[in-house]
Design a protein around this motif. Structure first.
Motif, short mmCIF file in Angstrom:
data_model
loop_
_atom_site.label_atom_id
_atom_site.label_comp_id
_atom_site.label_asym_id
_atom_site.label_seq_id
_atom_site.Cartn_x
_atom_site.Cartn_y
_atom_site.Cartn_z
N VAL A 5 -26.36 36.91 -23.78
CA VAL A 5 -25.31 37.00 -22.77
C VAL A 5 -24.06 36.30 -23.29
CG1 VAL A 5 -24.62 36.43 -20.43
CG2 VAL A 5 -26.99 37.07 -20.91
N GLU A 6 -22.96 37.08 -23.37
CA GLU A 6 -21.67 36.51 -23.82
C GLU A 6 -20.84 36.05 -22.64
OE1 GLU A 6 -22.02 40.23 -26.75
OE2 GLU A 6 -22.25 39.92 -24.58
N SER A 7 -19.94 35.14 -22.90
CA SER A 7 -18.97 34.71 -21.89
C SER A 7 -17.74 34.16 -22.61
CB SER A 7 -19.57 33.64 -20.98
OG SER A 7 -19.96 32.50 -21.73
N GLY A 8 -16.66 34.01 -21.85
CA GLY A 8 -15.47 33.38 -22.40
C GLY A 8 -14.31 34.30 -22.71
N GLY A 9 -14.50 35.59 -22.52
CA GLY A 9 -13.40 36.51 -22.78
C GLY A 9 -12.32 36.41 -21.71
N GLY A 10 -11.21 37.10 -21.94
CA GLY A 10 -10.14 37.09 -20.96
C GLY A 10 -8.83 37.54 -21.56
N LEU A 11 -7.77 37.31 -20.81
CA LEU A 11 -6.42 37.67 -21.23
C LEU A 11 -5.71 36.41 -21.71
CD1 LEU A 11 -4.02 39.66 -21.37
CD2 LEU A 11 -3.52 39.04 -18.99
N VAL A 12 -5.09 36.51 -22.88
CA VAL A 12 -4.39 35.36 -23.45
C VAL A 12 -3.11 35.85 -24.12
CG1 VAL A 12 -5.66 35.49 -25.63
CG2 VAL A 12 -4.69 33.30 -24.90
N TYR A 93 -15.74 42.04 -27.70
CA TYR A 93 -16.45 41.21 -28.68
C TYR A 93 -17.94 41.16 -28.32
CZ TYR A 93 -12.14 39.68 -30.85
OH TYR A 93 -10.94 39.64 -31.53
N TYR A 94 -18.77 41.40 -29.33
CA TYR A 94 -20.21 41.41 -29.16
C TYR A 94 -20.85 40.35 -30.05
CZ TYR A 94 -19.32 46.14 -27.37
OH TYR A 94 -18.87 47.23 -26.67
N GLN A 112 -23.96 42.32 -24.35
CA GLN A 112 -23.32 43.44 -23.66
C GLN A 112 -21.83 43.52 -23.93
OE1 GLN A 112 -23.90 40.53 -22.31
NE2 GLN A 112 -22.00 40.03 -21.23
N GLY A 113 -21.28 42.48 -24.52
CA GLY A 113 -19.86 42.47 -24.87
C GLY A 113 -19.01 41.74 -23.86
N THR A 114 -17.92 41.16 -24.35
CA THR A 114 -16.95 40.50 -23.49
C THR A 114 -15.55 40.90 -23.96
OG1 THR A 114 -16.24 38.38 -22.54
CG2 THR A 114 -16.88 38.36 -24.86
#
Length: 120
Positions: A5-12, A93-94, A112-114
Motif C-alpha cells: 500500500v502506497e501513500s504520500g502522493g499529491g499536488l506540489v 508512482y508504484y 496500486q499506485g499513488t
C-alpha cells in the motif's frame, strides 16, 4: 496474501518535495529488493529507483541527485524522498517488492499506485 500500500502522493509546485511511503503486509517471510516505478500519461512505466535488502540503491538518470530511496526492514516499508520536483515527474508512482511468502514461494508484488502531480 500479500499487499503493498502506497501513500504520500499529491499536488506540489515545481521545486517542491514529496515523500512516498509503501508498506508491505500479509504472509511475508522475507523481502529482497524493493523499488519504485512511475508511469506518466501516454508513456510506458519506467523504473525510478531500487534498493536491496542491505541498502544498496540504484536510480534512473532522470532522478539522480533529486530522489532518495530508503527502506525500513523492521516495518517492511520502502520510501521515496523526492526533492526539486519538476513537471516531468508527474506520474502515477508504484512500489514493488520481491517477497518470499510463508509458503516458500517468491513473487514480485506491486502496489496500486499513488498519483504525483507537479504543477504551478
Amino acid at each position: 496474501q500479500v499487499q503493498l500500500v502506497e501513500s504520500g502522493g499529491g499536488l506540489v509546485q515545481p521545486g517542491g518535495s514529496l515523500r512516498l511511503s509503501c508498506a508491505a503486509s500479509g504472509s511475508i517471510f522475507s523481502i529482497n529488493a524493493m523499488g519504485w516505478s512511475r508511469q506518466a500519461p501516454g508513456k510506458q512505466r519506467e523504473l525510478v529507483a531500487t534498493i536491496t535488502k542491505s541498502g544498496y540503491s540504484n536510480y534512473a538518470n532522470s532522478v539522480k541527485g533529486r530522489f532518495t530511496i530508503s527502506r525500513d526492514n523492521a516495518k517492511n516499508a520502502v520510501y521515496l524522498q523526492m526533492n526539486s520536483l519538476k513537471p516531468e515527474d508527474t506520474a502515477v508512482y508504484y512500489c514493488n517488492a520481491l517477497i518470499r511468502t510463508l509458503g516458500g514461494n517468491e513473487y514480485d508484488y506491486w502496489g496500486q499506485g499513488t498519483q504525483v502531480a507537479v504543477s504551478s
